[in-house]
Design a protein around this motif. Structure first.
Motif, PDB file in Angstrom:
ATOM      1  N   THR A  63      14.631 -23.985   7.499  1.00  0.00           N
ATOM      2  CA  THR A  63      15.561 -22.871   7.699  1.00  0.00           C
ATOM      3  C   THR A  63      14.843 -21.520   7.663  1.00  0.00           C
ATOM      4  O   THR A  63      15.090 -20.665   8.520  1.00  0.00           O
ATOM      5  N   ASN A  64      13.973 -21.313   6.689  1.00  0.00           N
ATOM      6  CA  ASN A  64      13.299 -20.016   6.573  1.00  0.00           C
ATOM      7  C   ASN A  64      12.376 -19.753   7.754  1.00  0.00           C
ATOM      8  O   ASN A  64      12.336 -18.642   8.300  1.00  0.00           O
ATOM      9  N   GLY A 108      14.382 -19.191  10.875  1.00  0.00           N
ATOM     10  CA  GLY A 108      14.934 -17.839  10.837  1.00  0.00           C
ATOM     11  C   GLY A 108      13.905 -16.790  11.192  1.00  0.00           C
ATOM     12  O   GLY A 108      14.181 -15.855  11.962  1.00  0.00           O
ATOM     13  N   LEU A 153      16.545 -11.720   8.697  1.00  0.00           N
ATOM     14  CA  LEU A 153      17.240 -12.429   7.624  1.00  0.00           C
ATOM     15  C   LEU A 153      16.463 -12.432   6.305  1.00  0.00           C
ATOM     16  O   LEU A 153      16.791 -13.204   5.397  1.00  0.00           O
ATOM     17  N   VAL A 182      18.601 -12.121   3.266  1.00  0.00           N
ATOM     18  CA  VAL A 182      19.320 -13.319   2.827  1.00  0.00           C
ATOM     19  C   VAL A 182      18.507 -14.066   1.772  1.00  0.00           C
ATOM     20  O   VAL A 182      19.032 -14.500   0.742  1.00  0.00           O
ATOM     21  N   PRO A 185      20.947  -5.628   5.172  1.00  0.00           N
ATOM     22  CA  PRO A 185      21.824  -6.729   5.584  1.00  0.00           C
ATOM     23  C   PRO A 185      22.308  -6.589   7.020  1.00  0.00           C
ATOM     24  O   PRO A 185      22.655  -5.495   7.473  1.00  0.00           O
ATOM     25  N   PHE A 211      23.385  -9.319  10.841  1.00  0.00           N
ATOM     26  CA  PHE A 211      23.272 -10.566  11.584  1.00  0.00           C
ATOM     27  C   PHE A 211      23.083 -10.237  13.059  1.00  0.00           C
ATOM     28  O   PHE A 211      23.261  -9.098  13.496  1.00  0.00           O
ATOM     29  N   SER A 214      22.501 -16.722  13.953  1.00  0.00           N
ATOM     30  CA  SER A 214      21.887 -16.158  12.749  1.00  0.00           C
ATOM     31  C   SER A 214      22.736 -16.433  11.512  1.00  0.00           C
ATOM     32  O   SER A 214      22.207 -16.603  10.405  1.00  0.00           O
ATOM     33  N   VAL A 215      24.079 -16.521  11.703  1.00  0.00           N
ATOM     34  CA  VAL A 215      24.954 -16.872  10.574  1.00  0.00           C
ATOM     35  C   VAL A 215      24.710 -18.317  10.154  1.00  0.00           C
ATOM     36  O   VAL A 215      24.673 -18.642   8.966  1.00  0.00           O
ATOM     37  N   ALA A 256      21.528 -18.335   8.259  1.00  0.00           N
ATOM     38  CA  ALA A 256      21.726 -17.705   6.953  1.00  0.00           C
ATOM     39  C   ALA A 256      22.421 -18.655   5.991  1.00  0.00           C
ATOM     40  O   ALA A 256      22.068 -18.736   4.804  1.00  0.00           O
ATOM     41  N   THR A 257      23.416 -19.397   6.498  1.00  0.00           N
ATOM     42  CA  THR A 257      24.112 -20.366   5.660  1.00  0.00           C
ATOM     43  C   THR A 257      23.160 -21.469   5.221  1.00  0.00           C
ATOM     44  O   THR A 257      23.172 -21.915   4.075  1.00  0.00           O
ATOM     45  N   MET A 297      19.906 -21.135   4.915  1.00  0.00           N
ATOM     46  CA  MET A 297      19.002 -20.530   3.932  1.00  0.00           C
ATOM     47  C   MET A 297      19.646 -20.491   2.552  1.00  0.00           C
ATOM     48  O   MET A 297      19.004 -20.752   1.531  1.00  0.00           O
TER      49      MET A 297
END
Length: 406
Positions: free
Chosen positions: A35-36, A39, A47, A50, A182, A184, A189-190, A193-194, A196
């Motif tokens: 995920t990271n 992103g 992000l 996040v 902050p 998106f 990207s959401v 982020a979820t 992450m």
């Protein structure tokens, strides 16, 4: 030879240190890699905020769990069983087991990919090798707790060293500070982020931390204060290191892939891309870090599964059987040829959905004087925990609605 006198406060702190480092491994498991780095590769530094926010939230949550164990001498699943109706307890247990399977999916797939990158082992046999090695590590946990913690800390050090090396190969970073604001850039990207959030604030270690600290339960105010103080230090240091590793993951992917045009769709792509852009040393460091992360986190995940079942149901099954059950989804995914990186990202989204089921009972129990006595949380702490649970739940609901409606 003149002996060295160690202050009693330092000795007591040293006894309590360790549980947070076991927990911290779950915060840098292969799901974080997927995920990271996805992103960073896709959205640059967008992000970064996040990861920083999730790391701070993780410190808050894990301290609440550690405090619960120290003050009550009971872990979170045990307290849920004692204070909630049986149907609620069973529901919490079922979702916790699903979370454990999602956790194992990420860890087995990640370690299998690492063995494939390092030694060319096919993914399915590599997953079986991971099961054997992680079971060996896990065998240390019940009777040799300190040795188990030392092995886990050593693997965390490998992960940290691997990403520090890669970060140093990037050279000066420009524009990273903008990622602390902050924001998106679309639904994709959401989703990341979820993922992450699910990869950083891990539901299964919310349960586990209370079990690791319950052995430091003290009935005296002074002993309790000392244990809580040492636990705070343990958490800040261990999760601070985990936060640095997560930031490094995103920074490395953003710096190496975001504008380079190199393939970046999978962990294999990222491994080869790091070798091309930063040198073979960076690729080797990535693969070794991924392997250490998968092996350590899979052991911790199975250990937490034992805590969950024993706490919620008062039942215990052999570790080998639990290992076999929770690793089954990972073996199915690998045998069907599903893209490992996509499976990793989706597993982290599942974990994110599990966070409120662990966080809400924790917040509610920690505020009760009949459970915590004089150490019950004040209103401000309870409100902070409730807000965190609401924000996570709202993010998950938004993601679910957008996914269903296309």
């Amino acid at each position: 030879m003149v002996g060295i006198t160690v202050p009693a406060r330092v000795r007591s702190a040293a006894v309590v240190m360790g549980p947070a480092f076991v927990v911290a491994v779950a915060y840098v498991d292969p799901g974080n890699f997927a995920t990271n780095m996805a992103g960073g590769a896709t959205h640059g530094y967008l992000l970064l905020w996040v990861i920083v926010s999730a790391s701070l939230l993780a410190m808050f949550v894990q301290y609440q769990s550690a405090k619960l164990g120290i003050v009550t001498g009971r872990n979170l699943p045990e307290l849920c069983r004692e204070h909630y109706p049986r149907p609620v307890t069973k529901l919490l247990w079922v979702q916790a087991e699903l979370v454990a399977m999602a956790t194992d999916l990420a860890e087995f797939v990640g370690a299998a990919v690492a063995l494939n990158l390092l030694f060319g082992v096919p993914l399915l046999p590599a997953a079986l090798i991971t099961a054997v090695v992680s079971f060996g590590i896990l065998a240390l946990a019940p009777l040799r707790r300190r040795r188990f913690e030392s092995v886990i800390i050593g693997m965390l050090a490998i992960v940290l060293g691997g990403f520090l090396y890669q970060t140093l190969q990037l050279g000066p970073l420009t524009g990273a500070a903008a990622g602390l604001v902050p924001g998106f850039a679309g639904v994709d990207s959401v989703l990341l982020a979820t993922g992450m959030l699910g990869a950083t604030v891990m539901p299964h270690v919310i349960y586990l931390h209370s079990a690791l600290t319950q052995r430091h339960h003290s009935t005296t105010p002074g002993g309790r204060r000392g244990a809580l103080r040492a636990s705070r230090t343990d958490i800040v240091v261990a999760l601070g290191i985990a936060g640095m590793v997560n930031v490094s993951m995103l920074v490395v992917a953003a710096g190496a892939f975001h504008e380079a045009g190199a393939p970046r769709e999978s962990l294999e792509d990222m491994h080869s891309g790091l070798g091309q852009l930063l040198g073979p040393g960076a690729a080797l460091a990535f693969a070794l870090a991924l392997l250490a992360s998968g092996l350590a986190a899979s052991s911790v995940g199975t250990y937490s599964g034992q805590v969950v079942m024993e706490g919620f149901l008062r039942r215990r099954i052999p570790l080998w059987l639990r290992r076999a059950v929770t690793m089954a989804p990972a073996l199915v995914v690998l045998s069907l040829g599903v893209d490992p990186t996509k499976a990793l990202v989706l597993s982290q989204v599942v974990l994110s959905f599990g966070i409120p089921f662990a966080l809400v009972p924790l917040v509610l129990l920690a505020r009760r004087a009949d459970v915590m006595g004089a150490a019950a949380n004040r209103r401000g702490v309870t409100v902070a925990g409730a807000v965190a649970a609401l924000v996570i739940s709202a993010l998950n609901l938004f993601l679910l609605v957008r996914t269903v409606t296309g």
